[in-house]
Design an enzyme around this catalytic site. Structure first.
Site: not given
Ligand code: G6P
Length: 611
Positions: A491, A75, A507, A484, A100-101, A2, A27
């Protein structure tokens, strides 16, 4: 995640708020909204699901007029991304809030507020704050006081901006656990969750501290109060990164621009931190030598890409500095019964400095008897930086693409500086230190050479775009680089990718290998090369198509189903940094071919400020 923007200005704020939201788009979010107080003290709100462009279209159809306003990109955490759940949230027609939060006790508070007659229209935790604020305002008739009373009842994390039609020339903000800055203008003041949002209107910022409540009002100086309600003078910082980061500079995506910035980023991360033959310990702060000289082992804690940087550092710290290191994702570490041997340094890695789990891990670690805490971070003034004993800023400049690239390489450079610093105090061979220092100086040039392979990598990526899976292999300090590489591909291209240490292939993952499974491997010329080559033969024998990024000196021939791309030789200590680049480019081009939203991949956020 957010984003918040707020403005108390001498002009219409709609444009300022909208531009602020656009600048926070990177963001990650799924709805947006704005509330503006008109000059005749009416609160008007617009909200839209999807991109800021959708909100803009709605504002084009019916503009908002006023000199005070708040805006938000949401978000979704509690409740789906719908217009009703989008911020700002209101209590009646008088008060609006953006948040936000996460409010952890929202269910209890909601039950209490419902019993007092407040009616809820969304599934969000934020609406609880709107009604709480309205209730407290009715009692106090003062917005600052109402915010103070209300936040005292909240458990969890918040950054807030609130406006009320009875006090139409001000906004009150508050923060705890989520970032909030005040932008100081001339006769105008602003609030935002990230200074980037406000760069078109100011470059002067007050970074609010935990528990701060702030009042910005037209024609009045900014007033900050700490958690105890005491008025505080917080210093005003000039933002020094410039605003170039907020534009794509002719590149098609921010991510591509940021990949190509890496030669300068590495140089910036080294600037002033090396002497002729050594890394300068003082770069970590004036207390660094006193703390580092007690260090016998290191605990590194981070999330996502930053965690992968930590995994590389484990190999470096043990091999070059002779110091044992343990690396863990923050969300696991913070809930574990951690044993901390004497002489342990606690290190956090974070591009944003606001990742909720990493911050909580630092707070948890503070009670555990570490010799000190070090934050390696890209955002000055962030919570992690403020709360750590030592800091090293990575100097990468703002990173906009959600998938981290330049921030990762700059973290690796910082971690090599840490390795050399701790190594020096732990008897690391002086000539080896000098060799690595010399190699660091030539690294920007080597990176530029690798970026010259962009066209060839784009061609390779064509073999991926149609695939559903990919396997990444690496050994030693290149296993984290394979991790990475796989994360980047997942992503931004949404292709399922896994990374394995090449020796683990037989394996399990070998069972997946057939002509539909591309296998990507990094093959620097190190002591594990011959072993890696055998692993690659195992793949080829099962029909897997190989894509190998190899040192120019490695004898590995191109053949049917074997693509080899040569990289310039670097000191093996720095190879993980160099081999990161082709994997970034490969993911980037695969994603472009697939047509995904490269800079803002679905469901992801740049800065994860909730648990
Ligand atoms: C999010 C970002 C990642 C980042 C991770 C950790 O998931 O999308 O790119 O690696 O958070 O963030 P930090 O700011 O702590 O490095």
């Amino acid at each position: 995640m957010c984003g918040i923007v707020g403005a108390v200005a001498e002009r219409n704020v709609q444009g300022i708020l909208l531009e602020g939201l656009r600048r926070l788009e990177y963001r990650g979010y799924d709805s947006a909204g704005m509330a503006v107080l008109s000059d005749d003290a009416r609160l008007n709100r617009r909200r839209a699901v999807g991109k800021v462009a959708a909100l803009e279209a709605s504002l084009d159809a019916g503009p908002l007029e006023g000199r005070v306003g708040i805006a938000h990109t949401r978000w979704a955490t509690h409740g789906r991304p719908t217009e009703q759940n989008a911020h700002p949230h209101q209590s009646g027609e008088s008060l609006a809030v953006v948040h936000n939060g996460i409010i952890e006790n929202h269910e209890t508070l909601k039950a209490e507020l419902e019993s007092q007659g407040y009616v809820f229209t969304s599934q969000t935790d934020t609406e609880v704050i709107a009604h709480l604020l309205a209730r407290e305002f009715n009692r106090t008739q003062d917005l600052l006081e109402a915010v103070r009373q209300a936040v005292a009842l909240l458990d969890g994390a918040y950054a807030l901006a609130v406006t009320h039609r009875s006090q139409p020339s001000l906004i009150v903000g508050a923060r705890k656990g989520s970032p909030l800055v005040v932008g100081v203008g001339i006769g105008e003041s602003f609030l935002a969750s990230d200074p980037l949002a406000l760069l078109p209107v100011t470059d002067r910022f007050i970074y609010l501290q935990e528990g701060d409540v702030v009042r910005i009002a037209r024609g009045e100086p900014v007033a900050v109060f700490d958690a105890a309600g005491e008025r505080q003078e917080r210093s005003v910082h000039t933002y020094e990164h410039g605003d170039g980061a907020a534009t794509k500079d002719g590149y098609r995506h921010f991510m591509l621009k940021e990949i190509h910035e890496q030669p300068q980023v590495v140089a910036a991360a080294l600037e002033g931190r090396l002497s002729e033959r050594r890394a300068l310990i003082e770069s970590f702060g004036s207390e660094a030598e006193a703390i580092f000289s007690q260090v016998r082992q290191v605990h590194i804690v981070a999330c996502g890409t930053s965690y992968h940087a930590g995994l590389v550092a484990r190999y470096w710290l043990e091999k070059y500095a002779g110091i044992p290191a343990q690396v863990e994702v923050a969300s696991e570490y913070r809930y574990r019964r951690v044993v901390v041997p004497d002489g342990t340094l606690f290190v956090t890695l974070s591009q944003s400095g606001e990742t909720a789990d990493t911050l909580a891990a630092l707070r948890f670690a503070r009670e555990r008897g570490y010799v000190g805490s070090l934050a390696i971070c890209n955002v000055p003034g962030s919570s992690l930086v403020r709360e750590s004993d030592l800091t090293l800023m990575t100097q990468a400049g703002p990173e906009i693409g959600v998938a981290s690239t330049k921030a990762f390489t700059s973290q690796l450079v910082a971690l090599m500086l840490l390795t050399l610093s701790l190594g020096r105090l732990n008897g690391m061979d002086e000539s080896r230190q000098a060799e690595i220092v010399q190699a660091l100086r030539t690294l920007p040039g080597a990176i530029t050479q690798v970026l010259g392979l962009d066209g060839a990598i784009e061609t390779l990526s064509m073999a991926f775009a149609e695939k559903h899976h990919a396997l990444f292999l690496g050994r030693g300090s290149h296993f984290p680089i394979a991790l990475e590489g796989a994360l980047k591909l997942k992503e931004i291209s949404y292709i399922h990718a896994e990374a394995y240490p090449a020796g683990e292939l037989k394996h399990g993952p070998l069972a997946l290998v057939d002509s539909e499974m591309p296998v990507i491997s990094v093959a620097p010329n190190d002591e594990l090369l011959e072993k890696l080559k055998s692993n690659l033969q195992e793949v080829r024998a099962r029909g897997g198509e190989l894509f190998v990024f190899a040192d120019e000196s490695v004898r590995l021939e191109e053949a049917e189903g074997v693509h080899v791309l040569r990289l310039p030789h670097v000191d093996e200590a720095l190879a993980p940094i160099l081999y990161t680049l082709p994997l970034q480019l490969l993911s980037y081009h695969a994603a472009v071919l697939k047509g995904t939203d490269v800079d803002q991949p679905r469901n992801l956020a740049k800065s994860v400020t909730v648990e």
